[in-house]
Scaffold this motif. Structure first.
Motif, PDB file in Angstrom:
ATOM      1  N   PHE A  60       0.845  -1.192   0.000  1.00 57.17           N
ATOM      2  CA  PHE A  60       0.000   0.000   0.000  1.00 57.17           C
ATOM      3  C   PHE A  60       0.881   1.243   0.000  1.00 57.17           C
ATOM      4  O   PHE A  60       1.994   1.225   0.514  1.00 57.17           O
ATOM      5  N   ARG A  61       0.341   2.326  -0.547  1.00 55.41           N
ATOM      6  CA  ARG A  61       0.996   3.623  -0.475  1.00 55.41           C
ATOM      7  C   ARG A  61      -0.048   4.616   0.028  1.00 55.41           C
ATOM      8  O   ARG A  61      -1.194   4.596  -0.410  1.00 55.41           O
ATOM      9  N   CYS A  80      -5.018   9.514   0.885  1.00 55.51           N
ATOM     10  CA  CYS A  80      -5.259   8.761  -0.337  1.00 55.51           C
ATOM     11  C   CYS A  80      -4.424   7.490  -0.251  1.00 55.51           C
ATOM     12  O   CYS A  80      -3.191   7.535  -0.269  1.00 55.51           O
ATOM     13  N   ARG A  81      -5.103   6.342  -0.095  1.00 60.27           N
ATOM     14  CA  ARG A  81      -4.423   5.050   0.048  1.00 60.27           C
ATOM     15  C   ARG A  81      -4.626   4.252  -1.236  1.00 60.27           C
ATOM     16  O   ARG A  81      -5.741   4.050  -1.689  1.00 60.27           O
ATOM     17  N   THR A  82      -3.517   3.805  -1.821  1.00 59.34           N
ATOM     18  CA  THR A  82      -3.555   2.995  -3.039  1.00 59.34           C
ATOM     19  C   THR A  82      -2.978   1.622  -2.731  1.00 59.34           C
ATOM     20  O   THR A  82      -1.914   1.516  -2.130  1.00 59.34           O
ATOM     21  N   ALA A  83      -3.710   0.573  -3.137  1.00 53.97           N
ATOM     22  CA  ALA A  83      -3.260  -0.809  -2.962  1.00 53.97           C
ATOM     23  C   ALA A  83      -2.715  -1.316  -4.292  1.00 53.97           C
ATOM     24  O   ALA A  83      -3.313  -1.078  -5.353  1.00 53.97           O
ATOM     25  N   GLU A 140      -6.856  -0.800  -5.937  1.00 52.66           N
ATOM     26  CA  GLU A 140      -7.839  -0.091  -5.125  1.00 52.66           C
ATOM     27  C   GLU A 140      -7.296   1.284  -4.755  1.00 52.66           C
ATOM     28  O   GLU A 140      -6.115   1.419  -4.461  1.00 52.66           O
ATOM     29  N   VAL A 141      -8.165   2.287  -4.794  1.00 55.31           N
ATOM     30  CA  VAL A 141      -7.825   3.618  -4.315  1.00 55.31           C
ATOM     31  C   VAL A 141      -8.911   4.033  -3.330  1.00 55.31           C
ATOM     32  O   VAL A 141     -10.096   3.914  -3.621  1.00 55.31           O
ATOM     33  N   ASN A 142      -8.485   4.475  -2.152  1.00 58.82           N
ATOM     34  CA  ASN A 142      -9.414   4.885  -1.101  1.00 58.82           C
ATOM     35  C   ASN A 142      -9.044   6.301  -0.685  1.00 58.82           C
ATOM     36  O   ASN A 142      -7.941   6.544  -0.217  1.00 58.82           O
TER      37      ASN A 142
END
Length: 66
Positions: free
Chosen positions: A6-7, A35-38, A47-49
């Motif tokens: 994740f980033r 902004c969390r990107t898997a 996935e982007v949250n």
């Protein structure tokens, strides 16, 4: 397509009028924008949250090796 890493990008700012109202924030309370990107093992984003958090109610804690 299971996530392997994740980033997160984290910023802070004052909320918009709509955010302040929807989050029921006291005047002068900032927000965190997360902004969390898997990503999969091969680097594909799966996935982007995007989150707006009340900075007065959350502690963002991270632990990582040197």
């Amino acid at each position: 397509h299971a996530p392997a890493r994740f980033r997160e990008e984290i910023r802070s700012r004052m909320p918009s009028a709509t955010e302040a109202q929807e989050l029921r924030l006291p005047s002068g309370t900032p927000v965190f924008l997360v902004c969390r990107t898997a990503f999969t093992e091969d680097g594909t984003a799966v996935e982007v949250n995007e989150m707006v958090l009340d900075a007065g109610s959350y502690i963002l804690e991270y632990e990582f090796g040197a």
